[in-house]
Enzyme design. Structure first.
Site, PDB file in Angstrom:
ATOM      1  CG  HIS A 248      -2.117  -0.751   1.116  1.00 20.96           C
ATOM      2  ND1 HIS A 248      -3.160  -0.418   0.316  1.00 20.96           N
ATOM      3  CD2 HIS A 248      -2.462  -2.109   1.622  1.00 20.96           C
ATOM      4  CE1 HIS A 248      -4.048  -1.227   0.355  1.00 20.96           C
ATOM      5  NE2 HIS A 248      -3.643  -2.444   1.228  1.00 20.96           N
TER       6      HIS A 248
ATOM      7  CD  GLU B 199      -6.470  -4.334  -0.191  1.00 22.86           C
ATOM      8  OE1 GLU B 199      -5.412  -4.912  -0.594  1.00 22.86           O
ATOM      9  OE2 GLU B 199      -6.565  -3.505   1.097  1.00 22.86           O
TER      10      GLU B 199
ATOM     11  CB  SER C 107       1.346  -7.548  -1.052  1.00 22.62           C
ATOM     12  OG  SER C 107       0.256  -7.853  -1.153  1.00 22.62           O
TER      13      SER C 107
HETATM   14  N1  HBI Z   1      -8.226  -2.978   9.067  1.00 21.39           N
HETATM   15  N2  HBI Z   1      -5.977  -3.099   9.375  1.00 21.39           N
HETATM   16  C1  HBI Z   1      -7.001  -3.091   8.760  1.00 21.39           C
HETATM   17  N3  HBI Z   1      -6.768  -3.047   7.153  1.00 21.39           N
HETATM   18  C2  HBI Z   1      -7.869  -3.244   6.405  1.00 21.39           C
HETATM   19  O1  HBI Z   1      -7.820  -3.362   5.223  1.00 21.39           O
HETATM   20  C3  HBI Z   1      -9.247  -3.149   6.751  1.00 21.39           C
HETATM   21  C4  HBI Z   1      -9.470  -3.068   8.175  1.00 21.39           C
HETATM   22  N4  HBI Z   1     -10.655  -3.031   8.781  1.00 21.39           N
HETATM   23  C5  HBI Z   1     -11.739  -3.059   8.032  1.00 21.39           C
HETATM   24  C6  HBI Z   1     -11.463  -3.102   6.712  1.00 21.39           C
HETATM   25  N5  HBI Z   1     -10.262  -3.014   6.073  1.00 21.39           N
HETATM   26  C7  HBI Z   1     -12.477  -3.171   5.625  1.00 21.39           C
HETATM   27  O2  HBI Z   1     -13.779  -3.880   6.269  1.00 21.39           O
HETATM   28  C8  HBI Z   1     -13.367  -1.979   4.893  1.00 21.39           C
HETATM   29  O3  HBI Z   1     -12.289  -1.458   4.119  1.00 21.39           O
HETATM   30  C9  HBI Z   1     -14.548  -1.998   4.583  1.00 21.39           C
HETATM   31 FE    FE Z   2      -4.947  -4.148   1.684  1.00 24.25          FE
END
Ligand code: HBI
Ligand code: FE
Length: 284
Positions: free
Chosen positions: A132, A173, A192
């Site tokens: 990212h 993503e 990744s």
């Molecule tokens: N937490 N650390 C982390 N990384 C994520 O990509 C992430 C998350 N919590 C919620 C989430 N993504 C997704 O549910 C949301 O983008 C909708």
């Molecule tokens: Fe991610």
């Protein structure tokens, strides 16, 4: 999606951040990073988009060591206002969005075990930082992800999070972008992954379809395998417009519409490549 911390972990702070404790990484953990980093930088030459490669080149990220978040932030923050903060793994949606809206990228600080080198469910430091952070050096993507955080908080209130989450999934993503007459990777989930960075670009199996906001909001996704469909931007600058759109009217239109399954092609799609579906047929 899993939420929560490993058994025995300390109660999280309200924003779920933890110290990275860079000095505590073991030689074995740095070695795992080395394996992943060298393999992936080689694969992404000619496969990642120019912005990803430029961001990676400017950051203090090397094969030798898991990056120190403080050193990353010294480059990142002056450039796009973003910072990386350490978290134990997946965090609750609302906390995640609040961080993004404030230009803090929550990154798992742990690294996968040597026997999970090719696949793990939770985002670790290799996915979050290698995947990212290079794109957070790109001003357009940086603005888009911050707007996604604000949009996430709104979408929670409107009860349309499912639709917004699909936008993140198929862009940040698993997004592809057209560049130099071919397709290039900008999505972190692809960037990744050694196997998916080849599959997404070179396999005959997946569909590759022009990105369309409403279409993507209606499309389910897979979390357990390669994507059946990749959505392709004409240019990363398309994210600029997307960051400014008010999604509320779009939600109204997609709310009642039928969901498309991950492999579906619809009559309105601009299809670059119709996949054979062979990979997923083999699995099913
Ligand atoms: N937490 N650390 C982390 N990384 C994520 O990509 C992430 C998350 N919590 C919620 C989430 N993504 C997704 O549910 C949301 O983008 C909708
Ligand atoms: Fe991610």
């Amino acid at each position: 999606m899993k939420h929560g911390v490993a058994a025995g972990a300390l109660a999280p702070s309200p924003d779920w951040t933890i110290p990275q404790r860079w000095a505590d990484y073991t030689a074995q953990e740095h070695a795992t990073w080395h394996t992943l980093f060298t393999r992936q930088t080689r694969l992404l030459e000619g496969r990642a988009c120019a912005a990803f490669r430029a961001g990676l080149a400017r950051l203090p990220m090397t094969a030798e060591r898991i990056p120190d978040f403080a050193a990353l932030n010294a480059e990142l923050k002056p450039r796009t206002g973003w910072q990386v903060v350490a978290v134990p793994g997946l965090i609750p949606d609302g906390v995640f969005f609040d961080h993004l809206a404030n230009r803090r990228f929550p990154a798992g600080s742990f690294i996968r075990k040597a026997d999970q080198i090719d696949y793990l469910e939770e985002p670790d430091v290799f996915h979050d930082v290698f995947g990212h952070v290079p794109m957070l050096m790109d001003p357009v993507t940086a603005d888009f992800i911050a707007a996604y955080g604000e949009g996430g908080l709104r979408a929670q209130r409107l009860d349309v999070l499912k639709h917004l989450a699909r936008v993140y999934w198929y862009t940040i993503e698993f997004g592809l972008v057209r560049e130099d007459e071919s397709f290039r990777i900008y999505g972190a989930g692809i960037a990744s992954s050694a196997t998916e960075s080849v599959f997404a670009l070179e396999s005959d199996s997946p569909n590759r379809i022009a990105f369309d906001l409403e279409r993507v909001m209606r499309t389910d996704y897979r979390i357990d395998d390669f994507q059946e469909t990749y959505f392709v931007l004409d240019s990363l600058d398309d994210l600029l417009a997307l960051a400014r759109i008010d999604f509320a009217p779009v939600y109204e239109r997609v709310r009642g519409a039928a969901a498309l399954t991950p492999g579906d092609i619809s009559a309105d799609d601009k299809v670059f490549a119709r996949g054979t579906g062979a990979h997923h047929h083999r699995r099913d």
